[in-house]
Design a protein around this motif. Structure first.
Motif, mmCIF file in Angstrom:
data_model
loop_
_atom_site.group_PDB
_atom_site.id
_atom_site.type_symbol
_atom_site.label_atom_id
_atom_site.label_comp_id
_atom_site.label_asym_id
_atom_site.label_seq_id
_atom_site.Cartn_x
_atom_site.Cartn_y
_atom_site.Cartn_z
ATOM 1 N N LYS A 1 1.018 -1.143 0.013
ATOM 2 C CA LYS A 1 0.197 0.262 0.496
ATOM 3 C C LYS A 1 1.205 1.290 0.324
ATOM 4 O O LYS A 1 0.463 1.915 -1.091
ATOM 5 C CB LYS A 1 -0.931 -0.002 0.684
ATOM 6 N N ASP B 1 0.782 4.229 -2.608
ATOM 7 C CA ASP B 1 0.782 5.467 -2.075
ATOM 8 C C ASP B 1 2.105 6.897 -2.416
ATOM 9 O O ASP B 1 1.738 7.874 -2.800
ATOM 10 C CB ASP B 1 0.341 5.967 -0.557
ATOM 11 N N ARG C 1 1.645 6.583 -6.387
ATOM 12 C CA ARG C 1 0.707 8.126 -6.691
ATOM 13 C C ARG C 1 1.300 9.660 -6.116
ATOM 14 O O ARG C 1 0.954 10.072 -7.418
ATOM 15 C CB ARG C 1 0.049 7.704 -5.919
ATOM 16 N N TYR C 2 2.250 9.820 -5.239
ATOM 17 C CA TYR C 2 2.443 11.292 -4.788
ATOM 18 C C TYR C 2 3.093 11.234 -5.989
ATOM 19 O O TYR C 2 2.997 12.250 -6.480
ATOM 20 C CB TYR C 2 3.380 11.554 -4.053
ATOM 21 N N TYR D 1 -1.009 -1.410 -5.762
ATOM 22 C CA TYR D 1 -2.469 -1.435 -5.050
ATOM 23 C C TYR D 1 -3.455 -3.356 -5.312
ATOM 24 O O TYR D 1 -3.598 -3.534 -4.681
ATOM 25 C CB TYR D 1 -3.017 -0.266 -5.420
ATOM 26 N N ASN E 1 -7.652 4.345 -0.135
ATOM 27 C CA ASN E 1 -6.750 4.837 -1.233
ATOM 28 C C ASN E 1 -6.654 4.224 -2.232
ATOM 29 O O ASN E 1 -6.251 5.300 -3.635
ATOM 30 C CB ASN E 1 -4.718 4.324 -0.490
ATOM 31 N N GLU F 1 -8.942 10.286 1.814
ATOM 32 C CA GLU F 1 -8.104 9.246 1.670
ATOM 33 C C GLU F 1 -7.104 8.617 3.294
ATOM 34 O O GLU F 1 -7.390 9.915 4.079
ATOM 35 C CB GLU F 1 -6.923 9.368 1.036
#
Length: 170
Positions: A52, A56, A59-60, A77, A101, A169
């Motif tokens: 996860k 994350d 994604r940033y 994910y 998320n 989120e």
């Protein structure tokens, strides 16, 4: 979002580039550690948590750079969801946070609202079949995540969030 503004002064653009470089460096530092943590994790909970985090942090990065980060986030994910679905209870906070998320990622980054809705519905449906025990030490966190999922689902189903406003989120 950290995307550039049209017509921004050169000084603002320079500062934005500096911040993006710092953010990319921080994210990459974390991403360099996560494969080691995933490989030495001996339980499903740990692997799901680190996968996860991989999603994350990718994604940033995808917020301002690197199409490759989008695919890496999606893969992390998906792998985490696969493990969580088979190895964690429906009301495990790690599984719930992951679903939250991942659904936000699907909606905001992939622009796949239907998949986000489907994941949120599936997660909430699982909770209906296995209610959160108020005596569980994680009950408060689980209820918070459940509420955020419900709010996001309502927004997505109403067609809201088309104006770029952020959904919640973890």
């Amino acid at each position: 979002s950290v995307r550039g503004y049209v017509g921004a002064s050169p000084r603002v653009a320079e500062y934005q580039a500096k911040l993006q470089a710092e953010l990319a460096e921080c994210c990459q530092g974390v991403l360099d550690l996560l494969p080691v943590l995933i490989s030495v994790s001996t339980d499903v909970e740990g692997k799901v948590f680190y996968l996860k985090l991989t999603g994350d942090y990718c994604r940033y990065l995808a917020e301002f750079d690197s199409a490759g980060a989008v695919e890496q986030a999606k893969q992390a994910y998906e792998e985490a969801m696969s493990l969580a679905t088979t190895g964690l209870s429906g009301h495990h906070p790690g599984r719930l946070g992951l679903a939250l998320n991942f659904s936000v990622f699907q909606n905001e980054v992939l622009k796949d609202r239907q998949s986000a809705i489907a994941l949120a519905k599936q997660t909430l449906s699982t909770l209906e079949g296995d209610p959160i025990d108020p005596n569980d030490p994680d009950a408060s966190a689980n209820m918070d995540i459940k509420q955020i999922l419900q709010e996001n689902l309502a927004l997505w189903q109403q067609g809201a969030n088309d104006d770029g406003t952020q959904v919640e989120e973890m």
